[in-house]
Design an enzyme around this catalytic site. Structure first.
Site, PDB file in Angstrom:
ATOM      1  N   CYS A 100      -8.441   2.230  -2.474  1.00  0.00           N
ATOM      2  CA  CYS A 100      -8.478   1.299  -3.460  1.00  0.00           C
ATOM      3  C   CYS A 100      -7.368   0.832  -3.927  1.00  0.00           C
ATOM      4  O   CYS A 100      -7.461  -0.296  -4.230  1.00  0.00           O
ATOM      5  CB  CYS A 100      -9.515   1.875  -4.519  1.00  0.00           C
ATOM      6  N   CYS A 273       4.160  -8.964   3.335  1.00  0.00           N
ATOM      7  CA  CYS A 273       3.008  -8.731   2.645  1.00  0.00           C
ATOM      8  C   CYS A 273       2.905  -8.080   1.428  1.00  0.00           C
ATOM      9  O   CYS A 273       4.006  -8.047   0.855  1.00  0.00           O
ATOM     10  CB  CYS A 273       2.024  -7.736   3.524  1.00  0.00           C
TER      11      CYS A 273
END
Length: 320
Positions: A100, A273
């Site tokens: 998560c 990223c």
């Protein structure tokens, strides 16, 4: 935190918080004290640890998970049903696992899965049984759809719950999975040091206006939140699938930047990223692109990604 919140809801229940990470040396002793275990963890080593401990202690395991807009729920080791290892005898490669912290999750999805998980615990505790023993409930929040998938039965050759188990005590699960037992953001090391550069190094070459291509490989939703204005955005998935429009855009940008060089030296392509994990995967893909189409390029990734840029270079850059 969870115990404090639960006491405010119902002070008549006894809540016993254990301050510290669950470890192989203590897991079996803890699990044996309880009738039912609910697994709400967010990493592969802990899932294997909890499942093996439940099998060795003879306890049912109600396991829930959620990621982005999807959730899963299953009951393991109950009334002859399979355990977690029956379904996943070997852990996935560490670089393919997303938690998560890396991938994000919508809080309402965890609420749905958590309520259903509590329902299964109550049904087992009351003797009503578990409707999800031997099956897995899949929840798609985007479509508002539930699916129930029948699981394969308990494996007779399972290493922990099989007829002749080879695992009779808890192991080193971080070594088994090749990753840490934590829900924090991971820091993968897929490239040699020569194929990586720091955000400070990239800032220096950016200030020097050296020719290069900056490739942002985050998903579109993340790129919509924030991005460096000069970056070319192509999601990692598009690179991995070799999508022609995406590769064409990359080829065109490389050609534009190459016009600023002498044409004799390879053009640098720096990949960024969010955290510096997906960018390493993208560099590996770029290194396999045919030179006859893209010319001579050198691909490197930026360590720590845009979150490192935000903390070390530009404090006004959004963190998410």
């Amino acid at each position: 935190s969870a115990a404090a919140a639960l006491r405010r809801l119902n002070s008549a229940v006894q809540y016993v918080p254990y301050r510290g990470a669950l470890r192989p040396r203590s897991a079996l002793r803890l699990v044996r004290q309880y009738d039912i275990v609910a697994d709400c963890s967010d990493n592969a080593p802990t899932r294997y640890l909890v499942s093996d401990a439940c099998v060795l202690a003879g306890k049912p395991l109600v396991s829930g998970s959620a990621l982005r807009l999807e959730g899963q729920l299953a009951v393991y080791n109950h009334r002859g049903g399979p355990c977690y290892r029956c379904l996943f005898p070997r852990p996935p490669p560490p670089d393919t696992v997303t938690n998560c912290a890396d991938g994000g999750v919508l809080g309402a999805v965890t609420g749905v899965i958590g309520c259903l998980q509590a329902l299964e615990v109550l049904k087992i505790a009351s003797g009503m049984g578990a409707s999800l023993s031997g099956s897995m409930l899949m929840f798609d929040a985007l479509e508002g759809r539930f699916r129930n998938i029948k699981l394969r039965p308990r494996r007779a050759d399972c290493a922990v719950c099989g007829d002749s188990p080879s695992i009779t005590c808890l192991q080193d699960y971080e070594a088994f999975c090749g990753s840490g037992a934590t829900d924090k953001c991971r820091a993968l090391q897929l490239l040699p040091a020569a194929d990586r550069l720091s955000v400070q190094q990239y800032k220096a070459l950016l200030d020097a206006r050296l020719p290069h291509v900056l490739l942002d490989v985050r998903p579109p939703a993340e790129a919509d939140i924030c991005r460096l204005p000069h970056a070319l955005h192509i999601p990692l998935r598009s690179l991995r699938d070799r999508e022609r429009p995406a590769l064409q855009r990359l080829r065109e940008r490389i050609c534009e930047e190459r016009q600023r060089t002498d044409g004799q030296t390879p053009l640098p392509v720096y990949v960024v990223c969010k955290l510096g994990n997906d960018s390493q995967k993208a560099v590996k893909i770029l290194q396999e692109l045919p030179a006859e189409e893209f010319g001579s390029v050198v691909a490197k990734d930026i360590k720590g990604g845009l979150m490192a840029w935000a903390t070390k270079i530009d404090s006004t850059f959004p963190q998410y």
